[in-house]
Motif scaffolding. Structure first.
Motif, PDB file in Angstrom:
ATOM      1  N   MET A 580       0.840  -1.208   0.000  1.00  0.00           N
ATOM      2  CA  MET A 580       0.000   0.000   0.000  1.00  0.00           C
ATOM      3  C   MET A 580       0.871   1.252   0.000  1.00  0.00           C
ATOM      4  SD  MET A 580      -3.004  -1.004   2.709  1.00  0.00           S
ATOM      5  CE  MET A 580      -3.670  -2.673   2.708  1.00  0.00           C
ATOM      6  N   LEU A 581       1.898   1.226   0.830  1.00  0.00           N
ATOM      7  CA  LEU A 581       2.788   2.386   0.899  1.00  0.00           C
ATOM      8  C   LEU A 581       3.482   2.619  -0.443  1.00  0.00           C
ATOM      9  CD1 LEU A 581       4.301   4.627   2.379  1.00  0.00           C
ATOM     10  CD2 LEU A 581       5.928   2.911   3.175  1.00  0.00           C
ATOM     11  N   TYR A 582       4.069   1.565  -1.034  1.00  0.00           N
ATOM     12  CA  TYR A 582       4.794   1.729  -2.293  1.00  0.00           C
ATOM     13  C   TYR A 582       3.865   2.115  -3.430  1.00  0.00           C
ATOM     14  CZ  TYR A 582       8.973  -0.048  -0.073  1.00  0.00           C
ATOM     15  OH  TYR A 582      10.052  -0.203   0.757  1.00  0.00           O
ATOM     16  N   SER A 583       2.657   1.581  -3.426  1.00  0.00           N
ATOM     17  CA  SER A 583       1.682   1.945  -4.452  1.00  0.00           C
ATOM     18  C   SER A 583       1.359   3.433  -4.375  1.00  0.00           C
ATOM     19  CB  SER A 583       0.408   1.116  -4.282  1.00  0.00           C
ATOM     20  OG  SER A 583      -0.568   1.498  -5.208  1.00  0.00           O
ATOM     21  N   LYS A 584       1.147   3.918  -3.161  1.00  0.00           N
ATOM     22  CA  LYS A 584       0.855   5.352  -2.976  1.00  0.00           C
ATOM     23  C   LYS A 584       2.054   6.211  -3.389  1.00  0.00           C
ATOM     24  CE  LYS A 584      -3.361   5.414  -1.213  1.00  0.00           C
ATOM     25  NZ  LYS A 584      -4.459   6.165  -1.867  1.00  0.00           N
ATOM     26  N   LEU A 585       3.260   5.753  -3.052  1.00  0.00           N
ATOM     27  CA  LEU A 585       4.463   6.507  -3.421  1.00  0.00           C
ATOM     28  C   LEU A 585       4.602   6.598  -4.939  1.00  0.00           C
ATOM     29  CD1 LEU A 585       7.018   5.088  -0.821  1.00  0.00           C
ATOM     30  CD2 LEU A 585       6.228   7.453  -0.959  1.00  0.00           C
ATOM     31  N   GLN A 586       4.306   5.490  -5.634  1.00  0.00           N
ATOM     32  CA  GLN A 586       4.404   5.487  -7.090  1.00  0.00           C
ATOM     33  C   GLN A 586       3.410   6.449  -7.728  1.00  0.00           C
ATOM     34  OE1 GLN A 586       3.973   1.362  -8.216  1.00  0.00           O
ATOM     35  NE2 GLN A 586       5.982   0.796  -7.416  1.00  0.00           N
ATOM     36  N   HIS A 587       2.320   6.712  -7.025  1.00  0.00           N
ATOM     37  CA  HIS A 587       1.308   7.643  -7.537  1.00  0.00           C
ATOM     38  C   HIS A 587       1.513   9.064  -7.008  1.00  0.00           C
ATOM     39  CE1 HIS A 587      -1.423   4.910  -9.751  1.00  0.00           C
ATOM     40  NE2 HIS A 587      -0.877   3.995  -8.951  1.00  0.00           N
ATOM     41  N   GLY A 588       2.663   9.280  -6.353  1.00  0.00           N
ATOM     42  CA  GLY A 588       3.008  10.631  -5.916  1.00  0.00           C
ATOM     43  C   GLY A 588       2.229  11.142  -4.724  1.00  0.00           C
ATOM     44  N   ARG A 589       1.654  10.249  -3.938  1.00  0.00           N
ATOM     45  CA  ARG A 589       0.875  10.678  -2.774  1.00  0.00           C
ATOM     46  C   ARG A 589       1.801  10.916  -1.579  1.00  0.00           C
ATOM     47  NH1 ARG A 589      -3.435  12.544  -4.677  1.00  0.00           N
ATOM     48  NH2 ARG A 589      -4.520  12.251  -2.687  1.00  0.00           N
ATOM     49  N   THR A 590       1.326  11.723  -0.626  1.00  0.00           N
ATOM     50  CA  THR A 590       2.082  12.028   0.601  1.00  0.00           C
ATOM     51  C   THR A 590       1.160  11.897   1.800  1.00  0.00           C
ATOM     52  OG1 THR A 590       1.568  14.398   0.579  1.00  0.00           O
ATOM     53  CG2 THR A 590       3.521  13.678  -0.667  1.00  0.00           C
ATOM     54  N   VAL A 591       1.749  11.879   2.997  1.00  0.00           N
ATOM     55  CA  VAL A 591       0.927  11.761   4.215  1.00  0.00           C
ATOM     56  C   VAL A 591       0.070  13.000   4.423  1.00  0.00           C
ATOM     57  CG1 VAL A 591       2.502  10.176   5.364  1.00  0.00           C
ATOM     58  CG2 VAL A 591       2.823  12.622   5.659  1.00  0.00           C
ATOM     59  N   GLU A 592       0.515  14.132   3.834  1.00  0.00           N
ATOM     60  CA  GLU A 592      -0.270  15.366   4.002  1.00  0.00           C
ATOM     61  C   GLU A 592      -1.570  15.333   3.191  1.00  0.00           C
ATOM     62  OE1 GLU A 592       4.119  16.742   4.307  1.00  0.00           O
ATOM     63  OE2 GLU A 592       2.940  15.389   3.037  1.00  0.00           O
ATOM     64  N   ASN A 593      -1.556  14.663   2.036  1.00  0.00           N
ATOM     65  CA  ASN A 593      -2.752  14.709   1.188  1.00  0.00           C
ATOM     66  C   ASN A 593      -3.432  13.360   1.015  1.00  0.00           C
ATOM     67  OD1 ASN A 593      -1.223  13.249  -0.675  1.00  0.00           O
ATOM     68  ND2 ASN A 593      -0.697  15.041  -1.911  1.00  0.00           N
ATOM     69  N   ASP A 594      -3.011  12.341   1.783  1.00  0.00           N
ATOM     70  CA  ASP A 594      -3.616  11.026   1.610  1.00  0.00           C
ATOM     71  C   ASP A 594      -3.743  10.333   2.965  1.00  0.00           C
ATOM     72  OD1 ASP A 594      -3.763   8.069   1.017  1.00  0.00           O
ATOM     73  OD2 ASP A 594      -3.768   8.844  -1.034  1.00  0.00           O
ATOM     74  N   GLU A 595      -4.977  10.166   3.413  1.00  0.00           N
ATOM     75  CA  GLU A 595      -5.219   9.591   4.739  1.00  0.00           C
ATOM     76  C   GLU A 595      -4.753   8.140   4.818  1.00  0.00           C
ATOM     77  OE1 GLU A 595      -8.810   8.430   7.862  1.00  0.00           O
ATOM     78  OE2 GLU A 595      -9.286   8.902   5.762  1.00  0.00           O
ATOM     79  N   ILE A 596      -5.034   7.366   3.755  1.00  0.00           N
ATOM     80  CA  ILE A 596      -4.640   5.949   3.786  1.00  0.00           C
ATOM     81  C   ILE A 596      -3.130   5.824   3.933  1.00  0.00           C
ATOM     82  CG2 ILE A 596      -4.529   3.822   2.422  1.00  0.00           C
ATOM     83  CD1 ILE A 596      -7.232   4.534   1.222  1.00  0.00           C
TER      84      ILE A 596
END
Length: 703
Positions: A580-596
């Motif tokens: 989940m973490l790596y998938s979010k990172l690949q999509h450019g998400r951060t803890v500031e803008n993504d709750e999951i």
């Protein structure tokens, strides 16, 4: 005393003078040799000539060792095939005849070997260096062959012609004098074999593909500079051998002992062996340089191939797995039969790429998904295991491990790890970022790249993520919220049943048995005092398989709470969170803008600490979480927040109290495997939002 100290210095000076004179002689000889070389561009197809020469000389050497040599059927067939393909121009036949005469007539006795060699070099001046040595060796084969034909046939009772010729030549009886002739023949054989080796080496240099190696660049330039002197010594060795053969004429009734000549031939054989070693070393370096350039070209061809539109996936699969048609490159995991790539035509193909450390847990989960897709008819894809291994470290143990892993797989695998070209391994590592952890590369029916690593999608959503494209991944994330279902989906249906029944559920982890005992006791007391149903699930710790097995055994004995009875479920829980973490990172998400992403990083940082932790849930999305001490304190102080349950609900009341207990002092650790790829340069703390410091950790866990 003075003479004692002066002796070594004088000896050293004499050695240095000898080296200087030898260098000067070599330089002068090289000039002489080069002066004879005036090629006119004529090309000689030396391959059929060298095949015949090899056949002749190998047979003659065997005859001289054994006295008589009967060819095997294979040897007869090889000789027949070589003769059938041999079509030599008349002009070359004349050249070979002329050199044979030179070798027979002018190389007899104790004449000037250097002078005879230079005569031959001058006669062969218009040929390339490889042509010179091959034609000389062919001419010697005629001389040596004629000698043996007469000598051998003259021993047969009914061959009066051979006997008459042998008498006229006064050749020795090779059967009667075999023991006394052996030293000369042995010396000739060794020198002939050494000369043949060097000749073959010189020919191989000529056959090198010029599009991959230039004569001007080392190691080719070094070899090119050395070949003239090597050719000289080949021809001079042939002159010496011819002299020895000619010396047998007129020796029918004379002594056969000639230790001096045998020593000279042995000395030349030693020199030829040294020349061969040097040339062969240069040839190996050339082969390596060519291989490197060929692999670079193949790598760029692979890059271009993926940029090209195809009607199906066969060009891509042949380039990646095996391009030839000489044998089936795949093993069918179900039937264990050898299979061609054609079975994958116009299908979605998942390439499972790993080393031999692929875990049984990974294979088991993939096996369940692969079989489930077939049973349900969902996601018509095939999977192929491509192991990435090092040839230098391959041994019987590695081969057994490869076969063992292969036997566990229901899908296809490559039949032999080494059919995968180095250029493909380079592409896998540099373009698809494979390092050590397994990846799954998804290709569509036209061979286009759907995902450079679909394994994260597969761990999170299984076959629902088919066809494993980036667009499908984005679509799947849009449907998700941070929930208990996302956390445990596909691992334990019991937990999801409890969720639908509205039970209060607690997931907890860590390895501190004292904390686990206190925490589970306190949790059960709170459930009893509050009058609500509580289900507790122990989810363990990541990357600790052996320790988790011990924890499972402890839970079976001490009955702390419900637990997953196999290590695979615990491993899969943490593998999904990392995915989940790596998938979010690949999509450019951060803890500031993504709750999951924020919640996933929090749970992973809990796991990175040395203490326990807990997540409390009710329903699909009511969730509260805390580290071990804070979670335990909140339960022990249940009386302080229980009155808020009716107004806020159980989970929200607990969450508010956990917020009250929270202090700004914390030390969170997020441990990410560095071999997975996609590690972000900047990671912020999920608890306070500040940028986390990055450290390098080298881990070796022998459990």
């Amino acid at each position: 005393m003075a003479s004692t100290h002066g002796g070594p210095n004088k000896m050293q000076q004499r050695k240095e003078k000898r080296r200087l004179f030898a260098a000067a002689d070599d330089s002068a000889m090289m000039k002489q040799i080069q002066a004879t070389h005036q090629p006119d561009g004529r090309e000689v197809d030396v391959k059929p000539i060298i095949q015949i020469v090899d056949q002749v000389l190998i047979q003659l050497i065997a005859r001289s060792i054994e006295g008589h040599h009967e060819k095997s059927e294979n040897e007869k067939l090889e000789a027949a095939a070589a003769l059938a393909e041999f079509d030599m121009l008349d002009s070359l036949a004349f050249v070979i005849h002329k050199i044979s005469c030179e070798l027979s007539c002018k190389c007899s006795g104790s004449g000037d070997a250097h002078g005879s060699t230079m005569v031959l070099l001058n006669y062969l001046s218009s040929y390339a260096w490889h042509g010179k040595v091959v034609l000389t060796l062919a001419s010697f084969s005629v001389v040596f062959g004629e000698f043996w034909l007469v000598a051998e046939m003259s021993t047969k009772e009914n061959n009066t012609l051979a006997k008459s010729v042998a008498l006229l030549k006064q050749l020795p009886d090779i059967v009667e004098n075999s023991s006394s002739l052996m030293p000369q023949f042995d010396a000739v054989n060794k020198l002939v074999k050494a000369s043949l080796d060097v000749t073959m080496c010189i020919v191989k240099f000529k056959e090198l593909p010029t599009q991959y190696i230039s004569e001007d660049s080392p190691p080719m330039s070094l070899a090119t500079a050395y070949i003239p002197i090597a050719a000289y010594w080949v021809i001079r060795s042939i002159v010496a051998c011819s002299s020895q053969i000619s010396g047998f004429i007129g020796m029918r009734n004379e002594s056969m002992s000639s230790a001096t000549e045998a020593w000279e031939l042995s000395s030349l054989a030693h020199k030829m062996a040294s020349i061969y070693e040097h040339l062969n070393n240069q040839l190996d370096q050339c082969y390596r340089a060519i291989e490197e350039r060929m692999q670079i070209e193949a790598f760029h061809n692979l890059v271009r191939l993926f940029e090209t539109v195809h009607i199906d996936n066969m060009k891509i699969l042949r380039a990646l797995i095996y391009a030839k048609d000489d044998f089936p490159p795949l093993i069918d995991g179900t039937t264990k039969a050898k299979t061609n790539l054609e079975i994958l035509r116009r299908k979605h193909v998942l390439l499972l790429i790993s080393d031999l450390d692929l875990s049984q847990e990974e294979i088991m989960v993939l096996d369940n998904l692969y079989k489930d897709a077939r049973a349900r008819g969902e996601g018509h894809y095939e999977m192929v295991w491509i192991p990435v291994v090092e040839k230098s470290s391959w041994n019987e143990a590695a081969n057994q491990k490869f076969e063992y892993l292969q036997s566990m797989m229901a899908w296809y695998s490559v039949r032999d790890p080494f059919i995968i070209e180095p250029s493909v391994i380079k592409y896998i590592k540099e373009v698809w970022n494979f390092t050590k952890k397994a990846i799954v590369v998804a290709l569509d029916p036209q061979g286009r790249l759907s995902s450079p690593n679909a394994l994260h999608m597969i761990w999170i959503w299984g076959n629902l993520a088919f066809p494993f494209t980036r667009e499908k991944e984005e679509s799947m994330w849009k449907q998700e919220i941070w929930s208990l279902e996302l956390l445990v989906d596909g691992i334990d249906p019991s937990v999801l049943e409890w969720m639908t029944e509205g039970k209060f559920i607690c997931l907890y982890g860590g390895e501190d048995l004292e904390w686990i005992s206190k925490f589970t006791t306190a949790a059960l007391s709170v459930a009893k005092a509050g009058g609500f149903e509580l289900e507790m699930v122990y989810v363990g710790k990541s990357n600790a398989k052996e320790r988790m097995q011990k924890m499972i055994n402890t839970f079976a004995t001490r009955k702390f709470s419900y637990y997953w009875p196999n290590v695979t479920s615990i491993w899969f829980f943490w593998a999904r969170l990392e995915s989940m973490l790596y998938s979010k990172l690949q999509h450019g998400r951060t803890v500031e803008n993504d709750e999951i992403m924020s919640e996933v990083m929090t749970v992973l940082s809990f796991d990175g600490s040395d203490q326990g932790w807990a997540i409390f849930c009710r329903g699909a999305s009511e969730m509260a979480r805390a580290k071990g001490d804070t979670a335990l304190t909140s339960l022990l102080e249940f009386d302080k927040w229980k009155e808020n349950i009716d107004k806020l609900g159980l989970v929200q009341a607990l969450k508010d109290y956990l917020d009250q207990l929270h202090t700004p002092h914390h030390c969170n650790r997020l441990i990410l495997p560095g071999s997975t790829g996609g590690i972000p340069q900047k990671v912020v703390c999920a608890e306070c939002g500040r940028q986390m410091e990055k450290y390098f950790m080298y881990r070796c866990c022998v459990e």
